[in-house]
Design an enzyme around this catalytic site. Structure first.
Site, PDB file in Angstrom:
ATOM      1  N   HIS A   1       0.857  -1.185   0.000  1.00 63.04           N
ATOM      2  CA  HIS A   1       0.000   0.000   0.000  1.00 63.04           C
ATOM      3  C   HIS A   1       0.893   1.236   0.000  1.00 63.04           C
ATOM      4  CE1 HIS A   1       0.548   1.345   4.236  1.00 63.04           C
ATOM      5  NE2 HIS A   1       0.920   0.086   4.388  1.00 63.04           N
TER       6      HIS A   1
ATOM      7  N   THR B   1       1.849   4.130  -4.576  1.00 67.20           N
ATOM      8  CA  THR B   1       2.718   3.766  -5.702  1.00 67.20           C
ATOM      9  C   THR B   1       3.825   2.826  -5.255  1.00 67.20           C
ATOM     10  OG1 THR B   1       4.188   5.672  -5.357  1.00 67.20           O
ATOM     11  CG2 THR B   1       2.320   5.980  -6.856  1.00 67.20           C
ATOM     12  N   ARG B   2       4.321   2.030  -6.227  1.00 67.83           N
ATOM     13  CA  ARG B   2       5.525   1.226  -6.063  1.00 67.83           C
ATOM     14  C   ARG B   2       6.355   1.323  -7.339  1.00 67.83           C
ATOM     15  NH1 ARG B   2       4.232   1.366  -1.622  1.00 67.83           N
ATOM     16  NH2 ARG B   2       4.244  -0.240   0.009  1.00 67.83           N
TER      17      ARG B   2
ATOM     18  N   LYS C   1       6.201  11.974  -3.924  1.00 68.99           N
ATOM     19  CA  LYS C   1       6.415  10.949  -2.908  1.00 68.99           C
ATOM     20  C   LYS C   1       7.914  10.749  -2.696  1.00 68.99           C
ATOM     21  CE  LYS C   1       5.584   6.057  -1.943  1.00 68.99           C
ATOM     22  NZ  LYS C   1       4.935   4.808  -2.421  1.00 68.99           N
TER      23      LYS C   1
ATOM     24  N   HIS D   1      14.796   4.144   1.598  1.00 63.43           N
ATOM     25  CA  HIS D   1      14.783   2.678   1.499  1.00 63.43           C
ATOM     26  C   HIS D   1      15.681   2.048   2.558  1.00 63.43           C
ATOM     27  CE1 HIS D   1      14.501  -1.294  -0.253  1.00 63.43           C
ATOM     28  NE2 HIS D   1      15.803  -1.356  -0.375  1.00 63.43           N
TER      29      HIS D   1
ATOM     30  N   CYS E   1       4.420   1.653   6.021  1.00 63.00           N
ATOM     31  CA  CYS E   1       4.309   0.290   5.512  1.00 63.00           C
ATOM     32  C   CYS E   1       5.376  -0.569   6.183  1.00 63.00           C
ATOM     33  CB  CYS E   1       4.423   0.236   3.993  1.00 63.00           C
ATOM     34  SG  CYS E   1       6.094   0.424   3.346  1.00 63.00           S
TER      35      CYS E   1
ATOM     36  N   LYS F   1       6.806  -5.119  -7.328  1.00 61.64           N
ATOM     37  CA  LYS F   1       6.846  -5.126  -8.779  1.00 61.64           C
ATOM     38  C   LYS F   1       6.813  -6.534  -9.363  1.00 61.64           C
ATOM     39  CE  LYS F   1      10.842  -3.033  -8.392  1.00 61.64           C
ATOM     40  NZ  LYS F   1      11.218  -3.373  -6.982  1.00 61.64           N
TER      41      LYS F   1
END
Length: 379
Positions: free
Chosen positions: A46, A49-50, A263, A267, A312, A345
């Site tokens: 969620h 976007t990814r 966004k 990471h 997330c 992805k």
């Protein structure tokens, strides 16, 4: 006699919803179970976007899976009537002796992918919303972009139900067992039997796949949407997805769309949590400061106002690579776990591979390098 051909546990997540979809489309009588509905915010699939990219710096063996994943996302778009994939291009920036740029170039060389090396000054002229520090290299992948993550999960779940699958949400899986006559899954509502089982447990892999002996952990991550008043940060004006490997961390983002900000997230980093359900989704001010500092330095013109944030969870494997395959003790059980913050992805092809494993005994794409018993996972 088993009530179903297969049961999918974790059917509202990325890989689980895709497995449910592919099993149903192949004619299996399939039941999906999840404590949350598709598109929920209690896992890793969620946050609007990814990123999707082909020249995979993590390992070139992922590229054949990505080729198939791209095909499957396009098919899902056609069948669902939804625009799920936005091909904006992807700019990756990092040290010439780092992990990202050399990894991208290695994958592109091995698999003959279209990747362009760009000088820093040329990159800033071409993409004025990004700043490239002196000494860093730039690669551009035109096939990169982003997926609408919740819409992808919902499209898989709805497509599965149209193909005949049954999806039960609001049920917590409490255990499973496999025997000669099939498998049984227990929930807080009852029990279900099937010939075969797919486990896509996400952040709960350490419970439902404890017998593998793999040390799974879960990292809490936060994403921010920052005010983007300038046109150079808008997708419609050519702003690409971006990924920076810097001494202070790895940062990435997707361009602003109409009515939303840009966004931005980190990471790297994150902190371990035992169970996503117990997290209050608060905004971590230290993480926010790191992301704001990155945006100020590398995304010139970005506003300081935070429009929204989302939390997330990365379900991590010990070596940050996925696990997918048949259970070593139960040939009727397939699983996918440890997507480690870079797996969404792939979920279209991972779902297809899980369906292949339970229906055919082997996947049509090469997944042996993601075996549960690879040396890096043995403790």
């Amino acid at each position: 006699m088993a009530n179903y051909d297969a049961i999918v546990v974790g059917a509202s997540g990325g890989a689980g919803s895709a497995a449910l979809y592919h099993l149903a489309r192949r004619g299996a009588r399939v039941l999906g179970l999840d404590r949350f509905p598709p598109g929920h915010d209690r896992g890793s699939s969620h946050g609007k976007t990814r990123v999707i990219r082909m020249a995979y710096f993590e390992h070139p063996d992922y590229v054949p899976l990505l080729r198939r994943a791209y095909e499957l996302w396009n098919e899902l778009e056609s069948r669902s009537g939804k625009n799920l994939f936005h091909q904006t291009g992807l700019v990756e920036i990092g040290a010439p002796d780092g992990e990202i740029v050399p990894g991208v170039l290695a994958s592109s060389f091995i698999h003959k992918l279209e990747v362009e090396q760009i000088a820093g000054l040329d990159a800033m002229r071409r993409f004025p919303g990004l700043r490239v520090p002196e000494g860093l290299d730039v690669v551009y992948e035109p096939s990169g972009g982003f997926l609408d993550v919740e819409d992808c999960v919902i499209a898989h779940a709805e497509g599965a139900e149209r193909a005949g699958a049954t999806l039960r949400t609001g049920e917590e899986v409490t255990g499973w067992k496999a025997g000669a006559s099939g498998v049984e899954v227990t929930t807080d509502h009852g029990s279900y039997s099937a010939a075969q089982l797919v486990l896509a447990p996400g952040a709960w892999a350490h419970i439902l796949l404890a017998d593998l002996g793999v040390r799974f952990t879960t990292l809490r991550k936060t994403m921010w949407w920052l005010d983007a008043p300038r046109p150079e940060h808008q997708a419609e004006n050519g702003c690409p997805v971006f990924l920076y490997e810097l001494p202070e961390g790895v940062f990435y983002g997707t361009p602003a769309l109409a009515g939303s900000g840009i966004k931005v997230a980190e990471h790297s980093g994150g902190r371990t949590v035992p169970d996503p359900r117990g997290d209050d989704r608060h905004e971590d001010l230290e993480e926010r400061a790191r992301v704001a500092s990155f945006a100020k330095a590398y995304l010139p013109g970005t506003g300081t106002r935070v429009l929204a944030h989302a939390v997330c969870f990365y379900p991590m494997s010990p070596d940050d690579h996925f696990l997918i395959g048949l259970h070593p003790e139960h040939a009727t059980v397939a699983f996918c776990a440890g997507l480690s913050g870079h797996g969404f992805k792939f979920t279209s092809v991972l779902g297809e591979a899980l369906a292949d494993l339970v229906l055919d005994g082997q996947a049509r794409v090469p997944i042996d390098f993601l075996s549960w018993n690879r040396p890096a996972l043995q403790t």
